[in-house]
Write a protein that holds these residues in place. Structure first.
Motif, PDB file in Angstrom:
ATOM      1  N   SER A 264       0.890  -1.132   0.342  1.00 12.93           N
ATOM      2  CA  SER A 264      -0.436   0.148   0.035  1.00 12.93           C
ATOM      3  C   SER A 264       0.494   1.238  -0.220  1.00 12.93           C
ATOM      4  O   SER A 264       0.136   2.183  -0.301  1.00 12.93           O
ATOM      5  N   VAL A 265       1.796   1.180   0.912  1.00 10.77           N
ATOM      6  CA  VAL A 265       3.298   2.243   0.992  1.00 10.77           C
ATOM      7  C   VAL A 265       3.396   2.765  -0.225  1.00 10.77           C
ATOM      8  O   VAL A 265       3.123   3.584  -1.203  1.00 10.77           O
ATOM      9  N   ALA A 266       4.159   1.292  -0.797  1.00 14.61           N
ATOM     10  CA  ALA A 266       4.944   1.096  -2.183  1.00 14.61           C
ATOM     11  C   ALA A 266       3.526   1.662  -3.852  1.00 14.61           C
ATOM     12  O   ALA A 266       3.496   2.828  -4.834  1.00 14.61           O
ATOM     13  N   MET A 267       2.527   1.652  -2.896  1.00 12.17           N
ATOM     14  CA  MET A 267       0.961   2.158  -4.258  1.00 12.17           C
ATOM     15  C   MET A 267       0.764   3.858  -4.672  1.00 12.17           C
ATOM     16  O   MET A 267       0.765   4.336  -5.442  1.00 12.17           O
ATOM     17  N   VAL A 268       1.148   3.987  -2.995  1.00 13.57           N
ATOM     18  CA  VAL A 268       0.811   5.106  -2.729  1.00 13.57           C
ATOM     19  C   VAL A 268       2.044   6.111  -3.436  1.00 13.57           C
ATOM     20  O   VAL A 268       1.905   7.112  -3.959  1.00 13.57           O
ATOM     21  N   ASP A 269       3.256   5.746  -3.438  1.00  9.07           N
ATOM     22  CA  ASP A 269       4.826   6.828  -4.648  1.00  9.07           C
ATOM     23  C   ASP A 269       4.442   6.063  -5.186  1.00  9.07           C
ATOM     24  O   ASP A 269       4.342   7.082  -6.461  1.00  9.07           O
ATOM     25  N   PHE A 270       3.284   4.795  -5.728  1.00 12.02           N
ATOM     26  CA  PHE A 270       3.582   5.009  -7.908  1.00 12.02           C
ATOM     27  C   PHE A 270       1.856   6.284  -7.988  1.00 12.02           C
ATOM     28  O   PHE A 270       2.006   6.754  -8.942  1.00 12.02           O
ATOM     29  N   LEU A 271       1.306   5.991  -6.710  1.00 11.26           N
ATOM     30  CA  LEU A 271      -0.042   7.740  -7.366  1.00 11.26           C
ATOM     31  C   LEU A 271       0.951   8.471  -8.084  1.00 11.26           C
ATOM     32  O   LEU A 271       0.620   9.457  -8.200  1.00 11.26           O
ATOM     33  N   VAL A 272       1.274   9.334  -6.640  1.00  7.11           N
ATOM     34  CA  VAL A 272       2.435  10.377  -6.682  1.00  7.11           C
ATOM     35  C   VAL A 272       3.078  10.396  -7.823  1.00  7.11           C
ATOM     36  O   VAL A 272       2.610  11.315  -8.649  1.00  7.11           O
TER      37      VAL A 272
END
Length: 456
Positions: A264-272
């Motif tokens: 989930s944290v990696a997904m936030v990075d991906f979305l940003v």
């Protein structure tokens, strides 16, 4: 002829929902002597005879689909010395099974294989071979498949050792999804009996079907016009795996929840990185659940298709978690446990039936992309696959499923074997290209290494 096979049971709605999927398993074997074609062929013959699940096929009866026994024994096996690992998986995932004749599985042997990257060679077992198992998801699930891998390893050991094998002694009990279907029907009846409760549940369910953030940032031309499933493998070395498992225990978080939190944290990075600028993000993960957990009693020998496909977990994830990661992981863990304890996956299957009963044309509702990523975690599978014996050792196992036929961008196939954490990121090339998958996967494991060393 197929009409000679014994009729078993009418397929349940859940079993039918998995008939669009193919499964691919890769089992790495180390042997004292070169593994011969005849060794594996003989082991597969015994496997087919001893495991009733592997003799299933489909037939129609009074307009409905049933499972039945194959009319004759067919062993689908070939040597693939010159086929790449990537192409072997593609063959497994794209295979067209003859569901009315069977078999609904096959095996391929790559007799001389390079050592798996990151996996050390075993002293005394210098010969590396790779077995690929293709399976039709409509009859089986991850638990069953790992058990089948274990049966194969043990039978191969017996064949090489020339131990007697009794084909009349069966391995595993092939059971229908009737128990799960009954639980779904009971929940369905409870919802239908209370109109106010049904309306409340319908609103909650429909709200959960909204598209995820990730889908909004993917352009229509990002992928391929003729989609398929590709995969990325990431192995953790034993020392890093042990450190991660130990930290999870110390923090009171399951490996599944910790890895979901990392994803989930990696997904936030991906979305940003993709231009979605927010303070917090509602990251949605979907978790496949083993339905046997709700049956009661000892289910360890029960084989079949008993996976519940939808168990959603949605948590607010800040743009930067930083040193608060383990607090965040505990929050996610509590949310996940709540879904398990409340039989959320059973409830969602019942709600699907409610929607269909209210509106037969509601199929489009189930085609919406609901999740930022999917998780299917089997935990430690060492006891299921077994380590092998004096002649052949299982050194590595990985699994993946064709996800491109369904609304799923990518999925983590997670488990551990012989002390090593193994993850396959499967992704649909309809929406995700290789660069995107590599980028996201790198972010996941970058964060995983970092959180092990966060100071308490």
């Amino acid at each position: 002829m197929a009409s000679d096979g014994k009729w078993l049971w009418k397929t349940t709605s859940l079993e039918q929902s998995y008939t669009t999927y193919n499964i691919s398993y890769q089992l790495t074997l180390a042997s004292r002597e070169p593994l011969l074609e005849d060794h594996l062929r003989q082991a597969l013959i015994h496997l087919s005879r001893k495991v009733p699940l592997l003799r299933l096929c489909y037939a129609q009866r009074e307009g409905e689909w049933w499972l039945r026994e194959m009319a004759q024994e067919i062993i689908d096996f070939e040597m693939i010395p010159d086929v790449t690992i990537k192409d072997a998986h593609q063959k497994c995932l794209a295979y067209q099974y003859d569901i009315k004749t069977g078999p609904l599985w096959f095996a391929k042997l790559k007799p001389v294989s390079p050592s798996m990257e990151g996996v050390s060679d075993m002293a005394g077992f210098p010969h590396i071979s790779t077995v690929f198992l293709g399976l039709y998801h409509g009859i089986t699930d991850g638990y069953s498949n790992m058990k089948i891998c274990g049966y194969l390893v043990q039978l191969l050991e017996d064949v090489i050792a020339r131990n007697p094998i009794n084909d009349e002694e069966k391995l595993g009990i092939c059971v229908s999804g009737e128990r799960t279907q009954q639980l779904i029907e009971e929940r369905f009846a409870a919802i239908k009996a209370d109109s106010e409760y049904k309306e409340e549940m319908m609103k909650e369910y429909q709200a959960s079907q909204k598209s995820c953030l990730l889908a909004s940032m993917i352009s229509e031309d990002a992928g391929e016009k003729e989609p398929k499933t590709r995969m990325l493998l990431r192995n953790l070395d034993p020392d890093t795996s042990t450190a991660f498992f130990k930290r999870c225990r110390e923090e009171g978080v399951s490996v599944n929840s910790a890895f979901t939190a990392v994803g989930s944290v990696a997904m936030v990075d991906f979305l940003v990185e993709g231009g979605i600028d927010q303070d917090t993000y509602r990251i949605s993960s979907n978790h496949v659940v083993n339905a046997r957990r709700y049956w009661g009693g000892d289910t360890s020998d029960y084989l079949g298709c008993h996976a519940l496909p939808t168990n959603p977990v949605t948590v607010e994830t800040p743009r930067t978690v930083g040193s608060n990661f383990w607090n965040y992981a505990r929050k996610l863990h509590r949310e996940f446990q709540k879904t398990l304890d409340s039989d959320k996956a059973i409830h969602i299957e019942a709600m699907k039936q409610v929607c269909r009963s209210e509106n037969p044309d509601s199929g489009a509702l189930f085609k919406l992309l609901q999740f930022d990523f999917c998780m299917t975690n089997m935990g430690n599978v060492t006891s299921l696959v077994t380590e092998g014996g004096a002649h052949v050792q299982a050194t590595h196992v990985l699994r993946t499923t064709a996800i491109h036929p369904v609304p799923n961008l990518w999925a983590h196939f997670l488990h551990s074997f012989r002390g090593r954490l193994i993850n396959v990121l499967a992704y649909s090339t309809e929406n995700i290209n290789d660069e995107m998958a590599e980028n996201y996967c790198n972010k996941v494991f970058k964060h995983l290494h970092e959180v092990i060393n966060i100071k308490k």
